[in-house]
Structure formats: C-alpha cells, structure tokens
Write an enzyme that holds these catalytic residues in place. Structure first.
Site, PDB file in Angstrom:
ATOM      1  N   TYR A   1       1.843 -19.739  -2.267  1.00  0.00           N
ATOM      2  CA  TYR A   1       2.550 -19.529  -3.527  1.00  0.00           C
ATOM      3  C   TYR A   1       3.983 -20.026  -3.386  1.00  0.00           C
ATOM      4  O   TYR A   1       4.792 -19.465  -2.645  1.00  0.00           O
ATOM      5  CB  TYR A   1       2.546 -18.043  -3.916  1.00  0.00           C
ATOM      6  CG  TYR A   1       1.166 -17.453  -4.135  1.00  0.00           C
ATOM      7  CD1 TYR A   1       0.051 -18.251  -4.359  1.00  0.00           C
ATOM      8  CD2 TYR A   1       0.975 -16.076  -4.113  1.00  0.00           C
ATOM      9  CE1 TYR A   1      -1.201 -17.702  -4.554  1.00  0.00           C
ATOM     10  CE2 TYR A   1      -0.281 -15.517  -4.317  1.00  0.00           C
ATOM     11  CZ  TYR A   1      -1.367 -16.340  -4.526  1.00  0.00           C
ATOM     12  OH  TYR A   1      -2.613 -15.790  -4.720  1.00  0.00           O
TER      13      TYR A   1
ATOM     14  N   ASP B   1       0.313  -7.972  -3.239  1.00  0.00           N
ATOM     15  CA  ASP B   1      -0.484  -9.109  -2.797  1.00  0.00           C
ATOM     16  C   ASP B   1       0.276 -10.410  -3.018  1.00  0.00           C
ATOM     17  O   ASP B   1       0.855 -10.631  -4.079  1.00  0.00           O
ATOM     18  CB  ASP B   1      -1.803  -9.163  -3.573  1.00  0.00           C
ATOM     19  CG  ASP B   1      -2.666 -10.331  -3.160  1.00  0.00           C
ATOM     20  OD1 ASP B   1      -3.421 -10.185  -2.184  1.00  0.00           O
ATOM     21  OD2 ASP B   1      -2.591 -11.401  -3.807  1.00  0.00           O
TER      22      ASP B   1
ATOM     23  N   GLU C   1       3.948  -0.938 -18.557  1.00  0.00           N
ATOM     24  CA  GLU C   1       2.837  -1.043 -19.501  1.00  0.00           C
ATOM     25  C   GLU C   1       1.514  -1.202 -18.776  1.00  0.00           C
ATOM     26  O   GLU C   1       0.507  -0.578 -19.123  1.00  0.00           O
ATOM     27  CB  GLU C   1       3.072  -2.221 -20.453  1.00  0.00           C
ATOM     28  CG  GLU C   1       4.171  -1.987 -21.471  1.00  0.00           C
ATOM     29  CD  GLU C   1       3.882  -0.773 -22.351  1.00  0.00           C
ATOM     30  OE1 GLU C   1       2.797  -0.737 -22.971  1.00  0.00           O
ATOM     31  OE2 GLU C   1       4.718   0.142 -22.388  1.00  0.00           O
TER      32      GLU C   1
ATOM     33  N   SER D   1     -11.361 -14.502  -0.079  1.00  0.00           N
ATOM     34  CA  SER D   1     -11.144 -14.741  -1.508  1.00  0.00           C
ATOM     35  C   SER D   1     -12.042 -15.872  -1.980  1.00  0.00           C
ATOM     36  O   SER D   1     -12.061 -16.954  -1.384  1.00  0.00           O
ATOM     37  CB  SER D   1      -9.680 -15.109  -1.772  1.00  0.00           C
ATOM     38  OG  SER D   1      -9.451 -15.406  -3.140  1.00  0.00           O
TER      39      SER D   1
ATOM     40  N   TRP E   1       1.594 -14.234  -7.837  1.00  0.00           N
ATOM     41  CA  TRP E   1       1.011 -15.574  -7.767  1.00  0.00           C
ATOM     42  C   TRP E   1       1.838 -16.609  -8.516  1.00  0.00           C
ATOM     43  O   TRP E   1       2.402 -17.520  -7.929  1.00  0.00           O
ATOM     44  CB  TRP E   1      -0.423 -15.530  -8.310  1.00  0.00           C
ATOM     45  CG  TRP E   1      -1.053 -16.871  -8.547  1.00  0.00           C
ATOM     46  CD1 TRP E   1      -0.822 -18.023  -7.852  1.00  0.00           C
ATOM     47  CD2 TRP E   1      -2.021 -17.196  -9.532  1.00  0.00           C
ATOM     48  NE1 TRP E   1      -1.590 -19.045  -8.348  1.00  0.00           N
ATOM     49  CE2 TRP E   1      -2.333 -18.570  -9.380  1.00  0.00           C
ATOM     50  CE3 TRP E   1      -2.666 -16.472 -10.525  1.00  0.00           C
ATOM     51  CZ2 TRP E   1      -3.271 -19.215 -10.207  1.00  0.00           C
ATOM     52  CZ3 TRP E   1      -3.589 -17.110 -11.326  1.00  0.00           C
ATOM     53  CH2 TRP E   1      -3.892 -18.470 -11.165  1.00  0.00           C
TER      54      TRP E   1
ATOM     55  N   GLN F   1     -11.565 -11.142  -2.779  1.00  0.00           N
ATOM     56  CA  GLN F   1     -10.635 -11.294  -3.901  1.00  0.00           C
ATOM     57  C   GLN F   1     -11.108 -12.419  -4.825  1.00  0.00           C
ATOM     58  O   GLN F   1     -10.760 -13.580  -4.638  1.00  0.00           O
ATOM     59  CB  GLN F   1      -9.210 -11.566  -3.398  1.00  0.00           C
ATOM     60  CG  GLN F   1      -8.185 -11.532  -4.524  1.00  0.00           C
ATOM     61  CD  GLN F   1      -6.753 -11.677  -4.061  1.00  0.00           C
ATOM     62  OE1 GLN F   1      -6.002 -12.492  -4.562  1.00  0.00           O
ATOM     63  NE2 GLN F   1      -6.366 -10.869  -3.077  1.00  0.00           N
TER      64      GLN F   1
ATOM     65  N   ALA G   1      -7.644 -12.561 -17.828  1.00  0.00           N
ATOM     66  CA  ALA G   1      -8.040 -13.946 -18.099  1.00  0.00           C
ATOM     67  C   ALA G   1      -6.823 -14.803 -18.425  1.00  0.00           C
ATOM     68  O   ALA G   1      -6.753 -15.457 -19.470  1.00  0.00           O
ATOM     69  CB  ALA G   1      -9.090 -14.015 -19.213  1.00  0.00           C
TER      70      ALA G   1
ATOM     71  N   TRP H   1      -8.508 -10.813  -9.254  1.00  0.00           N
ATOM     72  CA  TRP H   1      -7.366 -11.478  -9.858  1.00  0.00           C
ATOM     73  C   TRP H   1      -7.714 -11.949 -11.271  1.00  0.00           C
ATOM     74  O   TRP H   1      -8.869 -12.114 -11.610  1.00  0.00           O
ATOM     75  CB  TRP H   1      -6.858 -12.635  -8.997  1.00  0.00           C
ATOM     76  CG  TRP H   1      -7.791 -13.769  -8.693  1.00  0.00           C
ATOM     77  CD1 TRP H   1      -8.681 -13.860  -7.665  1.00  0.00           C
ATOM     78  CD2 TRP H   1      -7.882 -15.013  -9.408  1.00  0.00           C
ATOM     79  NE1 TRP H   1      -9.326 -15.065  -7.691  1.00  0.00           N
ATOM     80  CE2 TRP H   1      -8.854 -15.797  -8.744  1.00  0.00           C
ATOM     81  CE3 TRP H   1      -7.239 -15.544 -10.529  1.00  0.00           C
ATOM     82  CZ2 TRP H   1      -9.197 -17.095  -9.170  1.00  0.00           C
ATOM     83  CZ3 TRP H   1      -7.574 -16.825 -10.957  1.00  0.00           C
ATOM     84  CH2 TRP H   1      -8.546 -17.579 -10.283  1.00  0.00           C
TER      85      TRP H   1
END
Length: 337
Positions: free
Chosen positions: A55, A50, A295, A153, A22, A178, A210, A206
């Site tokens: 974008y 995705d 990670e 979405s 995104w 979404q 946060a 998504w």
C-alpha cells in the site's frame, strides 16, 4: 463499543470491525487526517488494524506505525501482508519466495515501528514458488517471534487446504483468509467458506461496502459524486466499475427501506450483513475522515432478522456474483513485477 470475535481456531480475539488503510493512508488523504482516523478508531473501541507493505509502497505502514506510537503494544492487533511488488521492483521484490518473505517482514516491522505483527498474511498465492518454501519461510518468521499467526488473502479452497496442511506439519497456526465479500460479491460462499469452517480458518473480509457502492451514494443514470472513489481516475484499479451498472445501482437504492427498518444507514447495513456470516471474524473498513469511523462501528453487534436477510436476497436477485471460480480467475497467473 465494538464486539470481539475469535480469529479462526485460535485464542486470538480481534474486533469485528477492523480498521484497514488500503486506499487512503499514505495516498488519498493527508497523513494528519489518516492519523486522526486511526485515533478515532481507537476511541471507538477498534483495536485491530490491517495494512500491507504494497500500500503506497510502504507509506501506509509508516502512517499506521506513527498513528499507533505510544499505544500499549499488547492492546492492539496489527496485521500486514506480503506478495505484491515493493521497493524498486527488482526481480525478487515480489512473490512468496523465502528471500522476499524474510526481507519483507523486516521492512514491515521497521515501518510499523514494532517488534512483531499479530498476523502476517500471504497477499496472494504465488504460482512461481513451491508452497513448501513459502510455508517454511512463514514458519521461520513465526519462530523468530516476528509474527504470531499466519493468514492468506484471496486463496482458493484447494490452495487454502494445502497451505493449512503444511502449516500444521510445521507447527504454526494458519488461521485467517482475507477475501473480498459483500452483498454483491459472494464468491467465497460455495467453496472457500466451507473449507475454512472445516480447517478452523476465519474470514477477514475486505470491501464489505463494495467499494462504497452499497452506501447508496451512486445513483443510476447519474455521474459519480465529486470526490467519490468512482470519480477518481484510478478507481478502476479498486474493482468498483463492475458494480456501477444501472441495474446494480437501482437495486442498491431499493435496500434503503431495509436499512431504515433496522435504524441503520445503507453503509452500516452492508457492514452488518457480512458479519451475519458465522465464518466472518471481521469486516475491514477504512476511513478518509475521522467521523466516518464512528458511523461504521454502529454496525457492530447488529443482528439482522432472517426475514430481512431474505428480503435483501430478493432485492438484489441476479446481480449478485456467486461464481466460486472468480477467486482463481482474478488471481495473478504469474508473479508480478
């Protein structure tokens, strides 16, 4: 390696950590680094990706297409979306009209370098186009073999039910939603999740961290770290500002002992938390550096004991946003231009 989950009431399996591009690909990071991040995702076992046509006005799709070039197409799941303005911003360059959908899918496929996408999603609900027109266009996209499944979405529960009913009549599979979802933003829990469970629809969520706030890197009373999303002059467009109060940031810092008890970072805890919801098929996670991917995938397969889930709720308390009306409040009231 990353665990797979079924997407909605379908036979399609996707990785529960899904790579999203995104805010980064085609914009905030160089293409070479973005491509390396996609390759790192593949190396980590992520096969679901995705993106959206809006974008960076198509550049993100181009970068993803380049990064996946040479991969066996059947071994990856590619998702994109349609609704927001693209191209020069003409009168029909946005929304969910038949014209925009049919033109947009061809543009997305060209930029992605593929004959089809696994999931084609309505990026928002279009208040100016009859839902029947939208769903018929999606049905035609599926019948033409340009998309295998349909998703939405940030639709409300009522919009989801209406769209699902039309999709069923047309013989196509609307299997995903979404929305934004995290420890701090739980507006889908009262209405969208119950409706989705009833309909056989899964969430691909998504911003599970946060906008990075749940990583713990933002400290109360301190300036945002240099180079962070909150320090970016355009950060407000991503909705991060609502989480940058001292009360929220103080409580987020108190989550560290919970993460430590599970042997996780706070970012990994945030991703693992959304995956505890049985209606969530995948958490969308991006990366500005390849090492971040390795990670993030450590959150896959983690089970958080009930007592720790309760402790998280107690720590966060009333800073959690739970109002189901927020989905409709935050939706565009007219077609964007």
């Amino acid at each position: 390696m990353v665990t797979y989950r079924y997407l909605g009431n379908s036979g399609l399996k996707i990785t529960e950590i899904t790579f999203g591009n995104w805010l980064t690909h085609g914009g905030q990071v160089e293409n070479e680094t973005a491509i390396k991040s996609v390759h790192a995702a593949l190396d980590a076992g992520i096969t679901s990706f995705d993106t959206a046509d809006v974008y960076m006005n198509g550049k993100a799709e181009e970068v993803l297409g380049e990064a996946l070039r040479g991969q066996r197409r059947e071994s990856v799941e590619v998702f994109t979306k349609v609704y927001w303005p693209t191209g020069p911003g003409g009168a029909n360059d946005s929304g969910l009209s038949r014209k925009h959908i049919m033109e947009s899918i061809d543009g997305s496929l060209r930029r992605l370098g593929t004959d089809y996408v696994d999931l084609y999603q309505a990026h928002r609900y279009d208040t100016e186009t009859p839902l029947e027109e939208t769903m018929q266009a999606f049905a035609d996209v599926v019948r033409q073999g340009k998309a295998l499944y349909i998703g939405v979405s940030e639709w409300t529960a009522d919009q989801l039910r209406a769209g699902h009913a039309l999709a069923k009549e047309l013989g196509i599979h609307l299997i995903s939603s979404q929305p934004q979802y995290s420890m701090l933003w739980r507006v889908i829990e009262p209405e969208v999740v119950p409706a989705s469970e009833e309909l056989g629809v899964s969430q691909i969520v998504w911003s599970p961290m946060a906008q990075g706030v749940l990583s713990g890197k933002y400290l109360p009373g301190k300036d945002a770290p240099a180079g962070s999303r909150a320090a970016d002059k355009n950060a407000s467009t991503g909705g991060i500002q609502r989480f940058l109060t001292d009360d929220v940031l103080t409580r987020v810092q108190q989550l560290k002992p919970v993460a430590d008890e599970l042997g996780l970072t706070q970012a990994q805890l945030a991703i693992a938390w959304v995956l505890q919801n049985r209606n969530v098929a995948a958490a969308l996670v991006g990366a500005s550096r390849p090492e971040q991917v390795a990670e993030n995938v450590k959150a896959s397969g983690v089970e958080i004991p009930a007592e720790l889930m309760t402790r998280i709720d107690e720590i966060l308390g009333d800073v959690v946003v739970r109002d189901a009306a927020k989905t409709a409040e935050n939706a565009p009231k007219t077609r964007p231009s």
